[in-house]
Design a protein around this motif. Structure first.
Motif, PDB file in Angstrom:
ATOM      1  N   SER A 121       0.853  -1.216   0.000  1.00 12.44           N
ATOM      2  CA  SER A 121       0.000   0.000   0.000  1.00 12.44           C
ATOM      3  C   SER A 121       0.876   1.248   0.000  1.00 12.44           C
ATOM      4  CB  SER A 121      -0.895   0.046   1.241  1.00 12.44           C
ATOM      5  OG  SER A 121      -1.646  -1.116   1.359  1.00 12.44           O
ATOM      6  N   SER A 122       2.000   1.181   0.719  1.00 14.53           N
ATOM      7  CA  SER A 122       2.897   2.345   0.802  1.00 14.53           C
ATOM      8  C   SER A 122       3.587   2.600  -0.535  1.00 14.53           C
ATOM      9  CB  SER A 122       3.927   2.138   1.915  1.00 14.53           C
ATOM     10  OG  SER A 122       3.257   1.969   3.142  1.00 14.53           O
ATOM     11  N   VAL A 123       3.960   1.522  -1.234  1.00 12.70           N
ATOM     12  CA  VAL A 123       4.561   1.679  -2.569  1.00 12.70           C
ATOM     13  C   VAL A 123       3.551   2.344  -3.506  1.00 12.70           C
ATOM     14  CG1 VAL A 123       5.353   0.436  -4.635  1.00 12.70           C
ATOM     15  CG2 VAL A 123       6.178  -0.259  -2.391  1.00 12.70           C
ATOM     16  N   MET A 124       2.294   1.897  -3.416  1.00 17.90           N
ATOM     17  CA  MET A 124       1.269   2.471  -4.294  1.00 17.90           C
ATOM     18  C   MET A 124       1.084   3.964  -4.017  1.00 17.90           C
ATOM     19  SD  MET A 124      -1.352  -0.720  -4.250  1.00 17.90           S
ATOM     20  CE  MET A 124      -2.716   0.028  -5.116  1.00 17.90           C
ATOM     21  N   ALA A 125       1.148   4.327  -2.729  1.00 18.09           N
ATOM     22  CA  ALA A 125       1.020   5.747  -2.370  1.00 18.09           C
ATOM     23  C   ALA A 125       2.177   6.551  -2.963  1.00 18.09           C
ATOM     24  CB  ALA A 125       0.984   5.899  -0.852  1.00 18.09           C
TER      25      ALA A 125
END
Length: 203
Positions: A121-125
């Motif tokens: 999720s953090s990579v996507m952000a």
């Protein structure tokens, strides 16, 4: 509409009513709104939880400090992933504003979280934040031993695009010491980048 009713509407089955409640909550917020929205992030009800994420995304920069705090310190992966998604929503809603440094640092730290739901999720952000996050993603893909993280980053780099992202992907694809799966992901991300640039240039 009374605040209590607006919060109840966040779980309404009708998406139009939910959307209206989201906008109104963000517009009429007071000092209790953000803490209360943060408290919804561990709700079982997915619709309710996603609505809270969206409202935090509409509120924007003001919501970043509590989101980063829970992203890094919560022991609940659902809450952490919801925080990363809310940070993504802020990047989507405010593309012309510089993304807060605190948010970038929080997402960078979350890349080393042991839970895949959290780091992906953090990579996507970071992918959504775009060019300002390029350095963080580049550093992470060069230094990580986590194959799943590296693969997620190749996708984010393709989303960001541009010369620098292309260069990083080329280096990863050509690195004989890299995991074959990561190299393969970098190659497919490169071909995706090429298709996008051909599409954008009308050829």
């Amino acid at each position: 509409m009374p605040k209590e009713e607006l919060f109840q509407q966040l779980k309404h089955p009708n998406p139009h009513l939910r959307k209206r409640a989201m906008s109104e909550l963000a517009e009429t917020r007071d000092e209790t709104t953000i803490p209360r929205l943060m408290g919804i992030l561990d709700e079982e009800d997915v619709v309710y939880r996603r609505s809270a994420v969206q409202v935090l995304g509409i509120i924007g920069a003001e919501a970043v400090p509590p989101l980063v705090d829970s992203l890094l310190n919560s022991e609940n992966a659902t809450i952490q992933a919801s925080c990363a998604k809310a940070l993504t929503a802020i990047a989507v809603n405010y593309p012309d504003l510089t993304f807060p440094e605190l948010g970038m640092q929080g997402l960078q730290k979350a890349l080393s979280d042991p839970n895949p739901v959290v780091y992906i999720s953090s990579v996507m952000a970071l992918g959504q934040i775009g060019l300002p996050a390029l350095e963080i993603l580049t550093e992470a893909i060069e230094n990580t031993d986590n194959v799943a993280l590296a693969v997620a980053i190749t996708g984010a780099l393709a989303t960001i695009g541009g010369t620098k992202a292309k260069q990083v992907l080329e280096e990863v694809a050509a690195n004989p010491d890299a995991d074959p799966y990561i190299r393969e992901s970098a190659e497919s991300a490169l071909s995706r980048l090429q298709q996008v640039s051909q599409w954008n240039s009308g050829g």
